[in-house]
Design a protein around this motif. Structure first.
Motif, PDB file in Angstrom:
ATOM      1  N   ALA A 115       9.191   5.712  -2.756  1.00  0.00           N
ATOM      2  CA  ALA A 115       8.140   6.726  -2.878  1.00  0.00           C
ATOM      3  C   ALA A 115       8.465   7.748  -3.968  1.00  0.00           C
ATOM      4  O   ALA A 115       7.582   8.499  -4.401  1.00  0.00           O
ATOM      5  CB  ALA A 115       7.925   7.429  -1.543  1.00  0.00           C
ATOM      6  N   GLN A 116       9.729   7.780  -4.419  1.00  0.00           N
ATOM      7  CA  GLN A 116      10.120   8.696  -5.489  1.00  0.00           C
ATOM      8  C   GLN A 116       9.877   8.099  -6.877  1.00  0.00           C
ATOM      9  O   GLN A 116       9.984   8.802  -7.878  1.00  0.00           O
ATOM     10  CB  GLN A 116      11.603   9.057  -5.353  1.00  0.00           C
ATOM     11  N   THR A 117       9.554   6.824  -6.939  1.00  0.00           N
ATOM     12  CA  THR A 117       9.342   6.162  -8.226  1.00  0.00           C
ATOM     13  C   THR A 117       7.864   6.228  -8.610  1.00  0.00           C
ATOM     14  O   THR A 117       7.033   6.763  -7.874  1.00  0.00           O
ATOM     15  CB  THR A 117       9.779   4.680  -8.156  1.00  0.00           C
ATOM     16  N   ASP A 118       7.540   5.634  -9.755  1.00  0.00           N
ATOM     17  CA  ASP A 118       6.146   5.602 -10.210  1.00  0.00           C
ATOM     18  C   ASP A 118       5.317   4.559  -9.472  1.00  0.00           C
ATOM     19  O   ASP A 118       4.087   4.512  -9.650  1.00  0.00           O
ATOM     20  CB  ASP A 118       6.097   5.296 -11.719  1.00  0.00           C
ATOM     21  N   ALA A 119       5.942   3.738  -8.627  1.00  0.00           N
ATOM     22  CA  ALA A 119       5.223   2.640  -7.985  1.00  0.00           C
ATOM     23  C   ALA A 119       4.264   3.120  -6.901  1.00  0.00           C
ATOM     24  O   ALA A 119       3.234   2.491  -6.651  1.00  0.00           O
ATOM     25  CB  ALA A 119       6.211   1.638  -7.393  1.00  0.00           C
ATOM     26  N   TYR A 120       4.618   4.236  -6.240  1.00  0.00           N
ATOM     27  CA  TYR A 120       3.805   4.732  -5.126  1.00  0.00           C
ATOM     28  C   TYR A 120       3.693   6.247  -5.211  1.00  0.00           C
ATOM     29  O   TYR A 120       4.578   6.932  -5.722  1.00  0.00           O
ATOM     30  CB  TYR A 120       4.414   4.338  -3.782  1.00  0.00           C
ATOM     31  N   ASP A 121       2.602   6.757  -4.633  1.00  0.00           N
ATOM     32  CA  ASP A 121       2.359   8.199  -4.651  1.00  0.00           C
ATOM     33  C   ASP A 121       2.852   8.907  -3.401  1.00  0.00           C
ATOM     34  O   ASP A 121       2.888  10.139  -3.372  1.00  0.00           O
ATOM     35  CB  ASP A 121       0.856   8.478  -4.816  1.00  0.00           C
ATOM     36  N   SER A 122       3.201   8.159  -2.348  1.00  0.00           N
ATOM     37  CA  SER A 122       3.611   8.783  -1.091  1.00  0.00           C
ATOM     38  C   SER A 122       4.417   7.812  -0.259  1.00  0.00           C
ATOM     39  O   SER A 122       4.429   6.586  -0.515  1.00  0.00           O
ATOM     40  CB  SER A 122       2.380   9.226  -0.281  1.00  0.00           C
TER      41      SER A 122
END
Length: 507
Positions: free
Chosen positions: A444-451
């Protein structure tokens, strides 16, 4: 996405540490496991060398990273470590343990539960008076080892201990520090009232950060040992129970998770803090949320106990297909045989640290297969009763249950559990489900997910669904009524048995 960021997820559990390296789809690229020991120096005492928490983590991560290509190693951005809850250590300023760590399943603090446990402690911490939360074992240390408690620079759970080893900082997540029992969980901060109750100073505890937040970069020396050249940051985790829910994608109030492990743990997420007798209230891995959690310490451990002590001695407690086959032929409900599965005391819904198990209705017609099935039914009936009570408390009916853990691999037990609950049970295909929950928080800290919520849904891998036999469910509803009458009827006898055991101990 195939060349996006990777994360390291760690699950530091009771007897081993698992490390997995995961991509944004939830695919496990590599994994490793390192086991370590625990000791039982006295009856009900369970301890561990805290240094093994870090040693096993360091080795497991190093082994998992070593399986990757140099290119994939360079994609690793974050690490998150979920942990065994309610286990803690007393350490000096360098992190050296002052005594063995005390584990969650340690039962030494029954007298302290009676002495300081109260409705007020439950209201503040979210935990019923029970031997599991660390606060009562710390109270035991206050009574029996005051010099060690006073000398401790920090009193830390496993997550706080690992954070110091990884970053050099005494920092803990609110979603792991809660299990110490000192948190005002509604306010997500330590409670001065609870600290005063034991005599712990606030500066003896780690600083708190929100769940799923970035704590700090991991020390370069640690990364070098793992063969990682770039910076990797540590993400604040949650306990292994809450993490399992995230790994299963069970994040709504209408979808429960059920871990059929050594203990049975089940629950739902809640957007607000609330307490009730049937569940304890954990801080969730989703920021701002809570997990309403059912706990039954006698889970697969109890089935294993039967196989070990009363089953085929050649199998040494391992699963026994012949016993399962025989138990499957026994009529649903075992003719009214009722098992109270409290071999390790009772948690949800009665929270009685001195209660023990009982098998009611034994007669000459019952053999090993019948008693074994009754034990599985007793565990499952208790869980079904607890889940329905949880839903009644929240006012949100359950629609489905995500099931995980070794117990669900038994077709017999899975069928019994499904029929007792009366809802579909969907399996989770991820083997290391708690570690996957930690991976969700890290990803969730990466660009893959927003939350965290989005990552949980995107990374969960679900398997087959078992549907309940409604005829069997009706039989189990009737048997559950008998089981629910057993504990109140026997409580006074068990209290007297406990006093007897103090005067005339088994060993």
């Amino acid at each position: 996405m195939s060349m996006g960021s990777l994360v390291i997820a760690v699950d530091s559990s009771t007897t081993s540490t698992k490390a997995i390296i995961v991509d944004s789809a939830g695919s496990v690229l590599s994994q490793a496991k390192v086991e370590f020991a625990m000791s039982t120096p006295r009856v009900d005492f369970y301890e561990q060398d805290p240094r093994d928490w870090w040693k096993s983590t360091n080795e497991a991560v190093g082994q998992a990273v070593a399986q990757l290509s140099n290119t994939d190693r360079g994609r690793i951005k974050f690490l998150c470590a979920t942990i065994q809850r309610q286990s803690f250590a007393l350490v000096d300023s360098e992190g050296t343990p002052l005594r063995p760590g005390i584990l969650w399943l340690d039962g030494r603090a029954a007298e302290q539960v009676k002495k300081i446990g109260s409705r007020r402690v439950h209201e503040l911490s979210g935990f019923q008076p029970d031997t599991t939360p660390s606060i009562y074992k710390i109270a035991w240390l206050k009574d029996h080892e005051p010099e060690n408690l006073a000398a401790a620079h920090k009193v830390v759970g496993v997550h706080g201990y690992l954070t110091h080893a990884l970053t050099g900082q005494w920092v803990d997540s609110v979603a792991t520090a809660d299990s110490l029992g000192f948190l005002d969980s509604a306010k997500l901060d330590y409670s001065a009232e609870l600290l005063d109750l034991i005599g712990i100073k606030r500066d003896q505890l780690a600083d708190l950060v929100p769940a799923a937040s970035v704590i700090a970069p991991i020390k370069p020396s640690v990364l070098k040992d793992w063969g990682i050249k770039q910076s990797v940051e540590l993400v604040a985790a949650c306990g292994d129970g809450q993490a399992a829910a995230l790994g299963a994608g069970a994040i709504g109030m209408e979808e429960a998770y059920l871990n059929m492990g050594t203990a049975l743990v089940a629950g739902v997420h809640s957007p607000r803090y609330q307490i009730a007798d049937v569940f304890r209230t954990d801080v969730a891995g989703i920021p701002g949320q809570y997990v309403l959690e059912i706990v039954q310490n006698s889970g697969a451990h109890l089935a294993g106990w039967f196989r070990s002590e009363l089953g085929n001695p050649e199998l040494e407690g391992r699963p026994d297909p012949e016993l399962d086959k025989a138990a499957a032929q026994v009529a649903t409900g075992c003719g009214g045989l009722v098992t109270m599965p409290y071999w390790n005391a009772v948690q949800s819904p009665f929270w009685d640290p001195i209660a023990h198990g009982a098998i009611i209705g034994l007669a000459g017609a019952y053999g090993r297969a019948e008693i074994y099935r009754s034990i599985l039914e007793g565990i499952s009936l208790t869980m079904a009763t607890n889940l329905h009570a949880l839903a009644n408390t929240t006012g949100v009916p359950l629609r489905s249950v995500r099931v995980m853990g070794g117990g669900q691999r038994s077709p017999l037990w899975r069928a019994i559990m499904t029929d007792c609950i009366g809802l579909p049970l969907t399996s989770c295909d991820t083997e290391e489900i708690s570690a996957m929950g930690a991976a969700v928080m890290a990803m969730a800290q990466t660009d893959a997910y927003d939350s965290v919520e989005e990552a949980s849904k995107g990374m969960a891998a679900l398997g087959d669904t078992s549907e309940p036999n409604l005829k069997n469910h009706e039989i189990y509803l009737e048997l559950a009524e008998l089981q629910n009458q057993a504990y109140p009827a026997l409580k006074a006898i068990m209290d007297r048995q406990y006093q007897f055991s103090l005067r005339h101990p088994l060993h």
